[in-house]
Design a protein around this motif. Sequence first.
Motif: not given
Length: 163
Positions: A62-76
Amino acid sequence: MIPFVQLLGTAKVKLETREIIFLSDKRFLLLAYLAFKADWVSRDALSMVCFEDADSVSARKNLRHLLSRVRALDFVELESSGELVRWLVDSDAAEFQLFISSNQLQKALGVYQGQFLQGLHSDVPDLSDWLDSEREALHNAYRNAALHAAKQLVAEQEFMAAQ
């Protein structure tokens, strides 16, 4: 340019050309957690905070998926090093704590814009407990700084400024 994150009051990232207000979802709560920690955090610690009810294998997935979603934010721009993750940003919470620790109370009071992550909440008990604990600690530091600064102003007979 390193983004500036406001964690006191309405949480947001301040970029050169725009501001992004944090939402009450795990992506932004994870970013707030990393911004506040201002250092490397282990994936195990993050998975336990964000997915405490899941077994360790599921929590890590779940953390891997969450980190992937976070990395998809263009400012992160998250950094990873093996089992560690960090988000290097400047924040008002770090400034506030630095001013408190160096007894620069007027500067600390000027930085404090309101409750830590005001308006954000979590359904995850450990994350919610962390929010409550930090909110209380930061508010107490603010209250103590305000009282101490007022006492200093009264001692200097600056009665109008002490109000």
